[in-house]
Enzyme design. Structure first.
Site, PDB file in Angstrom:
ATOM      1  N   ASN A   7     -31.477  97.119  65.208  1.00  0.00           N
ATOM      2  CA  ASN A   7     -31.603  97.149  63.749  1.00  0.00           C
ATOM      3  C   ASN A   7     -31.430  95.726  63.214  1.00  0.00           C
ATOM      4  O   ASN A   7     -30.390  95.095  63.427  1.00  0.00           O
ATOM      5  CB  ASN A   7     -30.527  98.097  63.189  1.00  0.00           C
ATOM      6  CG  ASN A   7     -30.591  98.218  61.682  1.00  0.00           C
ATOM      7  OD1 ASN A   7     -30.744  97.219  60.985  1.00  0.00           O
ATOM      8  ND2 ASN A   7     -30.446  99.419  61.169  1.00  0.00           N
ATOM      9  N   HIS A  10     -29.511  93.118  58.975  1.00  0.00           N
ATOM     10  CA  HIS A  10     -28.557  92.104  58.521  1.00  0.00           C
ATOM     11  C   HIS A  10     -29.020  90.677  58.772  1.00  0.00           C
ATOM     12  O   HIS A  10     -28.393  89.732  58.288  1.00  0.00           O
ATOM     13  CB  HIS A  10     -27.165  92.411  59.060  1.00  0.00           C
ATOM     14  CG  HIS A  10     -26.695  93.724  58.487  1.00  0.00           C
ATOM     15  ND1 HIS A  10     -26.581  93.915  57.129  1.00  0.00           N
ATOM     16  CD2 HIS A  10     -26.421  94.923  59.066  1.00  0.00           C
ATOM     17  CE1 HIS A  10     -26.223  95.168  56.900  1.00  0.00           C
ATOM     18  NE2 HIS A  10     -26.116  95.802  58.050  1.00  0.00           N
ATOM     19  N   HIS A  43     -34.225  99.304  57.713  1.00  0.00           N
ATOM     20  CA  HIS A  43     -33.932 100.237  56.617  1.00  0.00           C
ATOM     21  C   HIS A  43     -34.370  99.600  55.311  1.00  0.00           C
ATOM     22  O   HIS A  43     -33.779  98.617  54.864  1.00  0.00           O
ATOM     23  CB  HIS A  43     -32.423 100.523  56.620  1.00  0.00           C
ATOM     24  CG  HIS A  43     -31.969 101.513  55.596  1.00  0.00           C
ATOM     25  ND1 HIS A  43     -30.650 101.884  55.481  1.00  0.00           N
ATOM     26  CD2 HIS A  43     -32.630 102.216  54.644  1.00  0.00           C
ATOM     27  CE1 HIS A  43     -30.525 102.785  54.499  1.00  0.00           C
ATOM     28  NE2 HIS A  43     -31.719 102.988  53.973  1.00  0.00           N
ATOM     29  N   ARG A  45     -34.016  99.821  51.837  1.00  0.00           N
ATOM     30  CA  ARG A  45     -33.181 100.516  50.851  1.00  0.00           C
ATOM     31  C   ARG A  45     -33.841 100.512  49.494  1.00  0.00           C
ATOM     32  O   ARG A  45     -34.584  99.586  49.154  1.00  0.00           O
ATOM     33  CB  ARG A  45     -31.803  99.826  50.752  1.00  0.00           C
ATOM     34  CG  ARG A  45     -30.845 100.281  51.824  1.00  0.00           C
ATOM     35  CD  ARG A  45     -29.470  99.675  51.591  1.00  0.00           C
ATOM     36  NE  ARG A  45     -28.500 100.303  52.461  1.00  0.00           N
ATOM     37  CZ  ARG A  45     -27.724 101.330  52.109  1.00  0.00           C
ATOM     38  NH1 ARG A  45     -27.769 101.833  50.895  1.00  0.00           N
ATOM     39  NH2 ARG A  45     -26.883 101.837  52.964  1.00  0.00           N
ATOM     40  N   ARG A  49     -31.621  95.576  49.202  1.00  0.00           N
ATOM     41  CA  ARG A  49     -30.548  94.582  49.359  1.00  0.00           C
ATOM     42  C   ARG A  49     -30.726  93.748  50.623  1.00  0.00           C
ATOM     43  O   ARG A  49     -30.182  92.673  50.720  1.00  0.00           O
ATOM     44  CB  ARG A  49     -29.179  95.258  49.360  1.00  0.00           C
ATOM     45  CG  ARG A  49     -28.928  96.116  50.565  1.00  0.00           C
ATOM     46  CD  ARG A  49     -27.497  96.620  50.591  1.00  0.00           C
ATOM     47  NE  ARG A  49     -27.267  97.642  49.585  1.00  0.00           N
ATOM     48  CZ  ARG A  49     -26.270  98.529  49.654  1.00  0.00           C
ATOM     49  NH1 ARG A  49     -25.406  98.464  50.656  1.00  0.00           N
ATOM     50  NH2 ARG A  49     -26.122  99.449  48.751  1.00  0.00           N
ATOM     51  N   GLU A  70     -36.313 103.290  58.620  1.00  0.00           N
ATOM     52  CA  GLU A  70     -35.221 104.066  58.018  1.00  0.00           C
ATOM     53  C   GLU A  70     -35.396 104.079  56.521  1.00  0.00           C
ATOM     54  O   GLU A  70     -35.645 103.026  55.910  1.00  0.00           O
ATOM     55  CB  GLU A  70     -33.898 103.354  58.306  1.00  0.00           C
ATOM     56  CG  GLU A  70     -33.032 104.046  59.282  1.00  0.00           C
ATOM     57  CD  GLU A  70     -31.679 103.376  59.312  1.00  0.00           C
ATOM     58  OE1 GLU A  70     -30.970 103.404  58.304  1.00  0.00           O
ATOM     59  OE2 GLU A  70     -31.362 102.810  60.362  1.00  0.00           O
ATOM     60  N   THR A 101     -24.492 103.160  55.333  1.00  0.00           N
ATOM     61  CA  THR A 101     -24.769 104.596  55.289  1.00  0.00           C
ATOM     62  C   THR A 101     -23.532 105.349  55.776  1.00  0.00           C
ATOM     63  O   THR A 101     -23.226 105.350  56.962  1.00  0.00           O
ATOM     64  CB  THR A 101     -25.998 104.910  56.171  1.00  0.00           C
ATOM     65  OG1 THR A 101     -27.024 103.978  55.847  1.00  0.00           O
ATOM     66  CG2 THR A 101     -26.494 106.318  55.927  1.00  0.00           C
ATOM     67  N   GLU A 151     -30.524 111.857  64.801  1.00  0.00           N
ATOM     68  CA  GLU A 151     -29.684 110.723  65.159  1.00  0.00           C
ATOM     69  C   GLU A 151     -28.266 111.072  64.727  1.00  0.00           C
ATOM     70  O   GLU A 151     -28.009 111.319  63.538  1.00  0.00           O
ATOM     71  CB  GLU A 151     -30.166 109.438  64.477  1.00  0.00           C
ATOM     72  CG  GLU A 151     -29.270 108.256  64.855  1.00  0.00           C
ATOM     73  CD  GLU A 151     -29.890 106.903  64.585  1.00  0.00           C
ATOM     74  OE1 GLU A 151     -31.127 106.781  64.590  1.00  0.00           O
ATOM     75  OE2 GLU A 151     -29.107 105.958  64.385  1.00  0.00           O
ATOM     76  N   HIS A 194     -24.583 103.818  64.634  1.00  0.00           N
ATOM     77  CA  HIS A 194     -23.786 103.358  63.493  1.00  0.00           C
ATOM     78  C   HIS A 194     -22.436 102.864  63.984  1.00  0.00           C
ATOM     79  O   HIS A 194     -21.666 103.604  64.575  1.00  0.00           O
ATOM     80  CB  HIS A 194     -23.586 104.412  62.404  1.00  0.00           C
ATOM     81  CG  HIS A 194     -23.389 103.756  61.055  1.00  0.00           C
ATOM     82  ND1 HIS A 194     -22.197 103.211  60.680  1.00  0.00           N
ATOM     83  CD2 HIS A 194     -24.257 103.509  60.062  1.00  0.00           C
ATOM     84  CE1 HIS A 194     -22.346 102.658  59.482  1.00  0.00           C
ATOM     85  NE2 HIS A 194     -23.584 102.816  59.083  1.00  0.00           N
TER      86      HIS A 194
HETATM   87  N1  PXP Z   1     -28.627 104.257  62.668  1.00  0.00           N
HETATM   88  C1  PXP Z   1     -28.761 104.504  61.349  1.00  0.00           C
HETATM   89  C2  PXP Z   1     -29.463 105.744  60.932  1.00  0.00           C
HETATM   90  C3  PXP Z   1     -28.278 103.585  60.395  1.00  0.00           C
HETATM   91  O1  PXP Z   1     -28.388 103.856  59.081  1.00  0.00           O
HETATM   92  C4  PXP Z   1     -27.700 102.395  60.834  1.00  0.00           C
HETATM   93  C5  PXP Z   1     -27.228 101.379  59.843  1.00  0.00           C
HETATM   94  O2  PXP Z   1     -28.266 100.918  59.083  1.00  0.00           O
HETATM   95  C6  PXP Z   1     -27.604 102.174  62.213  1.00  0.00           C
HETATM   96  C7  PXP Z   1     -28.045 103.133  63.109  1.00  0.00           C
HETATM   97  C8  PXP Z   1     -27.023 100.925  62.767  1.00  0.00           C
HETATM   98  O3  PXP Z   1     -25.693 100.805  62.400  1.00  0.00           O
HETATM   99  P1  PXP Z   1     -24.930  99.434  62.670  1.00  0.00           P
HETATM  100  O4  PXP Z   1     -25.629  98.404  61.856  1.00  0.00           O
HETATM  101  O5  PXP Z   1     -23.553  99.722  62.213  1.00  0.00           O
HETATM  102  O6  PXP Z   1     -25.042  99.170  64.143  1.00  0.00           O
END
Ligand code: PXP
Length: 244
Positions: A7, A10, A43, A45, A49, A70, A101, A151, A194
């Site tokens: 992901n 960030h 994602h 949003r 952001r 996402e 989330t 998930e 997550h």
């Molecule tokens: N899976 C989903 C559905 C998420 O919303 C997120 C966070 O955007 C992640 C995985 C990844 O989480 P993290 O950034 O905490 O590893």
């Protein structure tokens, strides 16, 4: 085989902190692909952001691995997904005021509305994934409305580990194991994610029904020290060791 979805949200968070073009999420995605990511997750949003609409355009045009898009279950996001037709669409709950989330979707309480919402996405050929907790009612509802994937939210398990609440963490881990078993027995493909870190990934990677982990914040954080490629390779090695 256990897949890793990286992901890259960030990377965009850091870029947006200054309004510069760098660091570029597409560049991060390309490095992730080279480092062994099986897919890229982003994602979009509602408040934009981190990831922007232009990022999604660039990822769709340039990735060599599948994009897991996402999004919240809004009409705006459905239209964007239908325009791009990414490999997978992961539907998540979204609140403007949250930092991340925080919980899973309430599929059981909204099954009719969600069934109607995901139908066009399924018809467009997207694999629809629902981000949910491990509660059996949510898993059964996801299967009932025709999702291909669930998930499972690992955030509570990771938080309990970080806080040193190990007995409660182990209860949560058991619930995730049972959730993965139930989802798999209902024909759902099981993903998880997550909050996962080097310290928390192994017990989740060892759950045999889980096919994919989606990991972001920790990998981008760790890349400050190791570089993105090094951070991803280390995570992959830990996942593979746990699965073996
Ligand atoms: N899976 C989903 C559905 C998420 O919303 C997120 C966070 O955007 C992640 C995985 C990844 O989480 P993290 O950034 O905490 O590893």
């Amino acid at each position: 085989m256990l897949r890793l979805g990286v992901n890259i949200d960030h990377v965009a968070t850091i870029r947006n902190a200054r309004g510069t073009p760098w660091p570029d999420p597409l560049r991060a995605a390309r490095i992730a692909e080279q480092a062994g990511a099986d897919g890229i997750t982003a994602h979009l949003r509602e408040d934009r952001r981190h990831i922007s609409d232009a990022d999604i355009d660039a990822l769709m045009a340039n990735l060599t691995r599948p994009l897991n898009f996402e999004m919240a279950a809004t009409m705006e996001m459905q239209a964007i997904a239908l325009r791009h037709r990414p490999h997978a669409v992961c539907i998540v709950p979204e609140k403007r005021e949250e930092r991340t989330t925080e919980g899973g979707l309430d599929v059981a309480g909204n099954d009719n509305a969600l069934a109607g919402y995901i139908a066009p996405l399924r018809e467009a050929g997207c694999r629809v994934s629902l981000f949910i907790g491990h509660e059996p009612a949510q898993i059964r509802a996801a299967a009932r409305i025709g999702a291909a994937v669930v998930e499972l939210h690992t955030g509570a398990y990771c938080d309990l580990d970080t806080e040193g609440r190990h007995a409660e963490r182990d209860v949560e881990l058991d619930a995730l194991r049972r959730g993965a078993e139930l989802a798999d027995s209902l024909g759902l493909e099981v993903h998880a994610g997550h909050g996962l870190t080097y310290d928390t990934v192994a017990p989740i990677a060892a759950i045999p029904q889980i096919r994919e982990l989606n990991i972001g914040h920790f990998l981008i954080s760790e890349s400050v020290f190791l570089g993105l490629e090094g951070a991803i390779r280390e995570m992959r090695a830990r996942m593979d060791a746990a699965r073996a």
